[in-house]
Every structure is written in C-alpha cells, then in structure tokens.
Motif scaffolding. Structure first.
Motif, PDB file in Angstrom:
ATOM      1  N   TYR A  42       0.842  -1.186   0.000  1.00 49.75           N
ATOM      2  CA  TYR A  42       0.000   0.000   0.000  1.00 49.75           C
ATOM      3  C   TYR A  42       0.886   1.248   0.000  1.00 49.75           C
ATOM      4  CZ  TYR A  42      -3.530  -3.309   1.720  1.00 49.75           C
ATOM      5  OH  TYR A  42      -4.375  -4.381   1.875  1.00 49.75           O
ATOM      6  N   GLU A  43       0.327   2.336  -0.460  1.00 50.03           N
ATOM      7  CA  GLU A  43       1.032   3.605  -0.340  1.00 50.03           C
ATOM      8  C   GLU A  43       1.066   4.011   1.137  1.00 50.03           C
ATOM      9  OE1 GLU A  43       2.718   5.353  -2.612  1.00 50.03           O
ATOM     10  OE2 GLU A  43       2.305   3.638  -3.924  1.00 50.03           O
ATOM     11  N   THR A  46      -1.977   4.960   3.889  1.00 54.36           N
ATOM     12  CA  THR A  46      -3.275   4.367   3.536  1.00 54.36           C
ATOM     13  C   THR A  46      -3.932   3.766   4.777  1.00 54.36           C
ATOM     14  OG1 THR A  46      -2.506   3.837   1.298  1.00 54.36           O
ATOM     15  CG2 THR A  46      -4.410   2.615   2.121  1.00 54.36           C
ATOM     16  N   TRP A  47      -5.237   3.959   4.900  1.00 51.53           N
ATOM     17  CA  TRP A  47      -5.989   3.357   5.998  1.00 51.53           C
ATOM     18  C   TRP A  47      -6.911   2.239   5.527  1.00 51.53           C
ATOM     19  CZ3 TRP A  47      -6.109   3.895  11.306  1.00 51.53           C
ATOM     20  CH2 TRP A  47      -5.199   4.815  11.829  1.00 51.53           C
ATOM     21  N   PRO A 236      -1.118  -1.028   6.552  1.00 52.70           N
ATOM     22  CA  PRO A 236      -2.578  -1.153   6.470  1.00 52.70           C
ATOM     23  C   PRO A 236      -3.069  -2.594   6.629  1.00 52.70           C
ATOM     24  CG  PRO A 236      -1.789   0.357   4.806  1.00 52.70           C
ATOM     25  CD  PRO A 236      -0.574  -0.286   5.397  1.00 52.70           C
TER      26      PRO A 236
END
Length: 301
Positions: A42-43, A46-47, A236
């Motif tokens: 993920y970047e 990110t959530w 995340p």
C-alpha cells in the motif's frame, strides 16, 4: 511441464509442517488472503486496506521490479505456497521453477498453475531450499523468497545454495522480516516475540535483527547488496490483521492456548509493537564472471 518427477532431499521439520497444517493457518490464509501467504503493498498513510487482492498483486509487482530481470529469464521461487507469486511472475514473462516443502502446497500450486494456463512457464515440485543439489550450478537468472527464509533452520546454507545455482550476474531478492528489540523493552515484548518464532516455526527470524540479513547475503558471496524497508507499505494490512485478531486474542490469552493460534498472536505483536518489527527487502547480485558477460537487466519503462 508443470511438475517434476525428481525426488528431492527434504529436511524433516515437523514444527513447520505442523504450523501450515494447523486449522488456524489453513482457514486464515484462505479466508483473508485467498490462499496467498504474504503481505500486500500500500502507499504509506493508507488506511482502507481493501481490496486485499489488488494489494497482494502490487507486492508481487514490487518483487518483479526489484528482480530487474529481462523477459524470458528463469527464476527460483523458494517456498512457493499455493503458487500465486509464481503465477504472477510468469504473467510478467519470467520462467519459474517453484518449490515448497509442504506436499499439500505443492499439489494446490500445481492445480493453480494448470488453471492459469501456465504449465509451460512454471514447474512445481516438492523441494527444500536447504537442499538444492538437484538444481544445476549457475543455471538460474534469479532467486527470490517471499516471507519464507524466516523459516530456515540454516539460512547461511540456504544463501550459499542460492549463490551456487545463480548464473554470474544473477540476482537474488528476499522479502522478509527483521526486528530491533531494545534491551530495555518490557519482558512481555520478548515473550510474545519468542512465542511467534517458536509456534510459527521461524527460527531464522529470531536472529534477523535489523541489518543481519544483508550481512548474511554479503557473506555468501553476493555483491551490490541493497536493503529497503516496506514497513509503512504493509502497515494497512497489519492493522487489518490486528483488528480481526483483537477479541480472539483476549480469549486465547486468557485460556493460555497461544500455541494453537500463533497467527492471531503475531497479528497483535506485529501491530502493537510496529516500531520494533520491520518488513525489509534485500537485493543483491552474484559477481559477474569476467570471462562470460552477464545478461542485460530489463530497463524500467
């Protein structure tokens, strides 16, 4: 061919076999990750972790990019699980020799390879990365592991085997775990960390302090050793595991049955003590033979 008739030498590792045979591992990996056995990418920041499948494929793309191999190169997938990573590598035009020590994994990987229509690009057989005697010397362009060398009982010997089977100029890429536990950390931290390593059959992980794996790779003869840190990229998914595991973990700890639910324990440890645990990448190359030019790496677009 999608399979091989060669009978390899396999280390007897009942702890590892028990871990992957446990009901928690079989159901958990299937329900949450669709049978894949690695983190998603993920970047940072990110959530929202969904869709998980896309994050898994992004991590596999990152692996492919880190290998820096041209189309048609042949790689070893050392610990292939159900073959999802190997299939993704083959779809990126690599030829893959995939091995795993768990018979059930090999059988599922073989079925997945056939279903993907890639039996000519991927071979799958039962094999142990401690024993690569059946792989010819200097026969491969690349070797990779995806969260599997932490299970090694002798990582030094494994890396020496990888070095032997790689062609001069070939690349090795390891996506693995590392840690840096402060000496003044609460005793509970060390206890939970030891539980995860013991019950998940990860003896090498106990020794993989931050920087240890690159040193082992260099000691095996590799050069141009590069280390990356993807901890923020996997956070995340780690947070998702923590939320799913929180209530079950309270019950498991109360009953004292952590041994049978080690993935639940690992989810709590990994996120609660995030600053201690790292998700790292290590890339290196085998020195090129001056008398034999190595292949040209694939240029990034």
């Amino acid at each position: 061919m999608g399979t091989s008739e060669t009978t390899p030498l396999i280390n007897q590792n009942p702890d590892l076999q028990s871990y992957y045979a446990s009901l928690e591992s079989r159901i958990g990996y299937r329900l949450i990750l669709g049978g894949t056995r690695h983190f998603g990418y993920y970047e940072p920041g990110t959530w929202w972790p969904f869709p998980v499948k896309k994050a898994l494929r992004r991590m596999e793309d990152h692996l492919f990019d880190t290998l820096r191999l041209p189309a048609g190169a042949t790689v070893l997938d050392a610990g292939c699980g159900h073959g999802h990573v190997a299939i993704h590598m083959a779809r990126r035009n690599l030829n893959v020799q995939a091995i795993d020590v768990v018979e059930r994994h090999v059988a599922r990987a073989q079925r997945n390879v056939l279903a993907a229509g890639l039996p000519n690009a991927i071979t799958v057989q039962r094999g142990d990365y401690h024993h690569l005697e059946g792989v010819p010397t200097e026969s491969l362009d690349g070797v990779y592991t995806m969260e599997t060398i932490v299970h090694a009982t002798d990582p030094k010997a494994v890396l020496e085997g990888f070095f032997r089977v790689l062609k001069p100029g070939g690349s090795i890429v390891l996506f693995e775990y590392a840690h840096s536990i402060p000496q003044d950390a609460p005793a509970e931290v060390a206890k939970m960390f030891d539980q995860v390593n013991e019950y998940a059959a990860m003896p090498a992980n106990a020794d993989f302090e931050h920087g240890t794996l690159p040193s082992l790779v260099q000691g095996a003869g590799f050069e141009e050793v590069e280390m990356g840190d993807l901890s923020e990229n996997v956070k995340p998914m780690l947070r998702l595991f923590f939320l799913l595991a929180y209530i079950p973990y309270i019950i498991i700890r109360f009953l004292g049955i952590e041994k049978y639910f080690v993935n639940t324990v690992a989810a709590i440890v990994g996120y609660r003590y995030f600053d201690i645990h790292r998700y790292v990448t290590v890339r290196a190359t085998k020195p090129a033979n001056p008398d034999q030019p190595s292949f040209e790496p694939k240029k990034e677009q």
